[in-house]
Structure formats: structure tokens, C-alpha cells
Scaffold this motif. Structure first.
Motif, short mmCIF file in Angstrom:
data_model
loop_
_atom_site.label_atom_id
_atom_site.label_comp_id
_atom_site.label_asym_id
_atom_site.label_seq_id
_atom_site.Cartn_x
_atom_site.Cartn_y
_atom_site.Cartn_z
N VAL A 1 50.45 -17.25 14.59
CA VAL A 1 50.26 -18.62 14.11
C VAL A 1 49.07 -18.65 13.17
N GLY A 2 49.26 -19.15 11.96
CA GLY A 2 48.17 -19.19 10.99
C GLY A 2 47.07 -20.16 11.42
N ARG A 3 45.86 -19.82 11.09
CA ARG A 3 44.71 -20.65 11.41
C ARG A 3 43.90 -20.91 10.15
N THR A 4 43.25 -22.01 10.13
CA THR A 4 42.38 -22.35 9.00
C THR A 4 40.94 -22.39 9.50
N ASN A 5 40.09 -21.61 8.87
CA ASN A 5 38.68 -21.57 9.24
C ASN A 5 37.95 -22.76 8.61
N PHE A 6 37.13 -23.41 9.41
CA PHE A 6 36.34 -24.52 8.89
C PHE A 6 34.90 -24.03 8.71
N ILE A 7 34.46 -23.95 7.47
CA ILE A 7 33.12 -23.47 7.14
C ILE A 7 32.21 -24.67 6.90
N HIS A 8 31.28 -24.90 7.81
CA HIS A 8 30.39 -26.05 7.69
C HIS A 8 29.43 -25.91 6.51
N LYS A 9 28.93 -24.69 6.33
CA LYS A 9 27.94 -24.48 5.28
C LYS A 9 28.10 -23.07 4.73
N TRP A 10 28.01 -22.94 3.42
CA TRP A 10 28.13 -21.63 2.79
C TRP A 10 26.92 -21.36 1.90
N GLN B 1 29.59 -5.39 8.64
CA GLN B 1 30.58 -6.25 8.02
C GLN B 1 29.98 -7.63 7.75
N VAL B 2 30.48 -8.25 6.68
CA VAL B 2 30.08 -9.60 6.31
C VAL B 2 31.33 -10.41 6.02
N PRO C 1 19.68 -10.81 7.70
CA PRO C 1 20.10 -9.73 8.61
C PRO C 1 21.15 -10.17 9.61
N ALA C 2 21.07 -11.43 10.09
CA ALA C 2 22.03 -11.92 11.08
C ALA C 2 23.42 -12.09 10.50
N GLN C 3 23.53 -12.11 9.17
CA GLN C 3 24.83 -12.27 8.54
C GLN C 3 25.59 -10.96 8.45
N PRO D 1 29.80 -17.44 4.45
CA PRO D 1 29.39 -18.49 5.40
C PRO D 1 27.90 -18.33 5.75
N ALA D 2 27.21 -19.46 5.86
CA ALA D 2 25.79 -19.41 6.19
C ALA D 2 25.57 -18.79 7.56
N LYS D 3 26.50 -19.05 8.49
CA LYS D 3 26.42 -18.46 9.82
C LYS D 3 27.62 -17.56 10.02
N GLN D 4 27.33 -16.29 10.29
CA GLN D 4 28.40 -15.33 10.53
C GLN D 4 28.78 -15.37 12.01
N GLY D 5 30.03 -14.97 12.31
CA GLY D 5 30.45 -14.94 13.70
C GLY D 5 31.80 -14.29 13.85
#
Length: 413
Positions: A29-38, A334-335, A327-329, A371-375
Motif C-alpha cells: 500500500v502506497g504511503r505519503t510522507n509528510f515533511i513538516h520542515k525541510w 544514509q540521508v 550530524p544527526a541527519q 528533511p530537517a529531521k531524519q528518521g
């Protein structure tokens, strides 16, 4: 009744969708990522440093001897703690044998005269062709290799670049050689002046010789008991000294650049000149001593004293205008990267980094959006972001979007 039915169907539809997503382990099932801040990757200079405590100490100690067979101390002219200039009187001794002392001083003056002349001759010849030829010794072989190129223009350009680089290297070697010779000349001249003054004093008094300071510094100790040395000087030239732990020692190498900060004082820049191979025996934990030289203007040098403590940064790595992220990104090399409406992982290699910056050496270019926050909660799927009206170019929005597309965008958000 109809409203209740629609509400019930809506709730059921939402629950069914949630269940489908929850049970979709294969990602069908396809998903759409919601990026709050880039953020946009920028090219920046990145310094990776190691911070260690250090202290200013005298560059070296200078012992001043008096052989027992030469005579005995008659009068001390300085005390411990005194600051002396080069050539200042330290002590006077009574000679044991006038004739012997006279011969020794005369021979010393003759020898120093010859050494001064030899150094002066070396300085005058330092720029001649035979010295420069040593730096060009490998030119012929390298240029012959280049001549095998099919492109004559490339060959000529490479030869010119090689010639220029070699000339610059030769100029640097000549300058270093000249500086070392001038330093040696100053030392020999100082020794010659001291010997001439001692001989003049002996001829005038007939039995006394006054010993002068061979360098500027501070009198550390005095020993009039006949043991050597009579006085020990701490040179006024200062160096930065400190200790490294075992883990830190593995990261540090000779000639690394340092930057030392003094509270309410100047920032000193220099490089590591000595690095211990063996740990200090006084500590339970292995500690390796290092020493660094620095350059300071005269006004700065006047404010520095031995014993001042410094916060010292050792430059471990440096990246110039490299694509830079936090560094946290970066996670598992991988980024997450945003491009063409898709969010996907990009494998990257990192170079110099600190607490705020990580230089990317490959896999990501400056100008890319991330993305400003990686995860790890993102998917390699399309992405959407919040609608930021202040970032829109309203003068041309109608040319870029149809009303239909704009409506779809709002619904997608």
C-alpha cells in the motif's frame, strides 16, 4: 438518520484503512510522507577539532657552566626569578690559570670567527642554482611520462603546472633554509660577542672573567657550590604544552594546526612540533605529552607569561566548501533526500565533522533538499509538506497551477 449512517460509514472506512496499513508488512500500500520542515544543503567550511587543556611553558632551559679547573665563582650578579636579556652579566669568576684561560678564549674567538664567516657564505649561496637543482631532480622522469600523452596541449599544460609547482616548492625550501641559517648566524654572533667581552675583562683585571647570558629568559636556579651548572635559565621563548589521553593520542599527529585561546587575551595559532611516543610515567592512566609552537605579534607576546592556561583546539580534519548537514541527519551512512516529489535514501560518505556540522564527501550535493529531521519512519514514497503561503510567488502562481491541481493539493494535505 442519514447523517448517522454517513458518520458510521466514515468511521468504518477510517478503521478499515488503518487496519490495511497496519497489516501491510510487505509495503504494497502506497504511503505519503509528510515533511513538516525541510532544509537545503549548503556548501560550508567544516572544522573537526579536539579540545584539550594546555599551558604556556618556556621553550627550553639554558644551563650556564663553569668547569672547576677553570676557576671559582667570585660574585653572583643575578638571583632566581630575575629576568635577563641576552648578553646580561650573570656572574664573575676568578680564573685558576691566566695563561690557560687566555689561550682558551683566544682559540674560541678564532673558531667562532670562522663559523660566522662560513654561515654568512652559506646565506649568500642559498639562492644559487645548485641548491634549486635538488628540488628539480625528478622533473625529467615525470615530464617524459607526460610526453607520452596523445594530446600535446594537455602535455604542455601539465608540464607548465609541474614546473610552477616545483618552483614554488623550491622557493619555500630556500626560505626555510635561509631562516635557519640566519638563526644560526645570530647564535654564533652572540657567542662571539660574549667570548670577546670575557677576554677583554680578563685582560683588564688580570684574574677575573664575567660570564654573560647566552639567551634572554628568567633565572631558574643558582648553584655556587661548584657543581654544574652555575645558573639555569628558562628561555623567554614560550611554547604550548599539554597532555593527551590514549584515545586522543591516536587521533593526533605531528604538524597538526592548533588554535589556543587565552582568557581576555589573544588567540594563538600554530602547529604541533613534538608528540610523545611514550606515556608519562607519573600517571596511572596513559598520558602523552605534546608541544606546539605559535606565532604572536609583539603586542600579543608582551601579554603572555609562562604558566598561563589555554583552551586549545587541535585541528583533526578540515573540509573546504563541502556539502554540509547536521550530524544527526546522517544515520547508517544514509540521508533522506527529497527530489521530484519523491523521498528516498541516499548513501553518503562523511568527512570532517563537529557537533553542528558534518561534511559530505560523496552521495549528496549542495543545493539538495532534505528533511530537517531524519528518521527511520520515512518511506521511499512521495512526500507532501505544509503549505507555506509566505514562500509562494503569488505573481506567477496562476501560471504554475491550475485550479484543479491546487484543489487536489489542498485535499492531499
Amino acid at each position: 438518520m442519514m447523517k448517522k449512517l454517513i458518520l458510521t460509514l466514515g468511521i468504518v472506512l477510517v478503521l478499515v484503512n488503518i487496519a490495511i496499513l497496519f497489516l501491510d508488512d510487505d509495503g504494497r500500500v502506497g504511503r505519503t510522507n509528510f515533511i513538516h520542515k525541510w532544509e537545503q544543503v549548503k556548501a560550508q567550511d567544516v572544522k573537526e577539532t579536539l579540545s584539550v587543556p594546555a599551558v604556556l611553558t618556556s621553550a627550553h632551559e639554558v644551563p650556564v657552566y663553569l668547569e672547576s679547573e677553570s676557576g671559582s665563582v667570585s660574585k653572583m650578579l643575578v638571583e632566581p626569578g630575575d629576568t635577563v636579556e641576552e648578553g646580561a652579566d650573570l656572574f664573575t669568576y676568578r680564573v685558576a690559570d691566566y695563561a690557560k684561560t687566555y689561550r682558551e678564549l683566544t682559540a674560541s674567538i678564532t673558531s667562532l670567527d670562522e663559523k660566522v664567516m662560513a654561515v654568512e657564505q652559506a646565506i649568500s649561496e642559498a639562492g644559487e642554482s645548485d641548491f634549486a637543482a635538488a628540488a628539480f631532480s625528478n622533473d625529467v622522469n615525470v615530464i617524459e611520462t607526460i610526453d607520452g600523452s596523445e594530446n600535446e596541449e594537455d602535455t604542455e599544460a601539465a608540464s607548465e603546472a609541474l614546473q610552477q609547482a616545483t618552483e614554488e616548492q623550491t622557493a619555500q625550501l630556500q626560505e626555510q633554509y635561509r631562516i635557519s641559517l640566519e638563526k644560526e648566524l645570530a647564535e654564533k654572533n652572540a657567542e662571539l660577542t660574549a667570548a670577546e667581552e670575557q677576554l677583554a675583562g680578563l685582560e683588564e683585571t688580570g684574574e677575573y672573567v664575567t660570564v654573560t647570558s647566552p639567551a634572554a629568559g628568567t633565572v631558574k636556579s643558582i648553584d655556587e657550590s661548584g657543581n654544574k651548572p652555575v645558573t639555569t635559565l628558562q628561555s623567554s621563548e614560550l611554547v604550548i604544552t599539554g597532555e593527551l589521553t590514549e584515545a586522543e593520542r591516536k587521533q593526533v599527529q605531528n604538524a597538526m594546526t592548533i588554535e589556543a585561546k587565552l582568557d581576555d587575551g589573544p588567540v594563538l595559532e600554530g602547529e604541533i612540533t613534538e608528540l610523545a611516543e611514550q606515556p608519562a610515567a607519573t600517571s596511572k592512566e596513559s598520558k602523552y605529552q605534546f608541544e606546539a609552537s605559535y606565532l604572536a605579534e609583539d603586542e600579543q607576546a608582551d601579554k603572555l607569561l609562562a604558566g598561563y592556561h589555554l583552551d586549545t583546539d587541535i585541528l583533526l580534519a578540515y573540509a573546504s566548501q563541502a556539502p554540509t548537514v547536521k550530524p544527526a541527519q546522517v544515520e547508517d551512512n544514509q540521508v533522506w533526500k527529497m527530489a521530484n516529489g519523491q523521498l528516498f535514501t541516499a548513501k553518503v560518505d562523511t568527512g570532517a565533522q563537529n557537533g553542528k556540522q558534518a561534511a559530505i564527501t560523496s552521495g549528496l550535493e549542495a543545493g539538495a533538499f532534505i528533511p530537517a529531521k531524519q528518521g527511520d519512519y520515512y518511506q521511499n514514497e512521495p512526500f507532501v509538506t505544509p503549505w507555506k503561503a509566505q514562500q509562494m510567488n503569488w505573481s506567477s502562481w496562476s501560471d504554475s497551477f491550475t485550479s484543479y491541481e491546487f484543489l487536489l493539493g489542498l485535499l492531499d494535505h
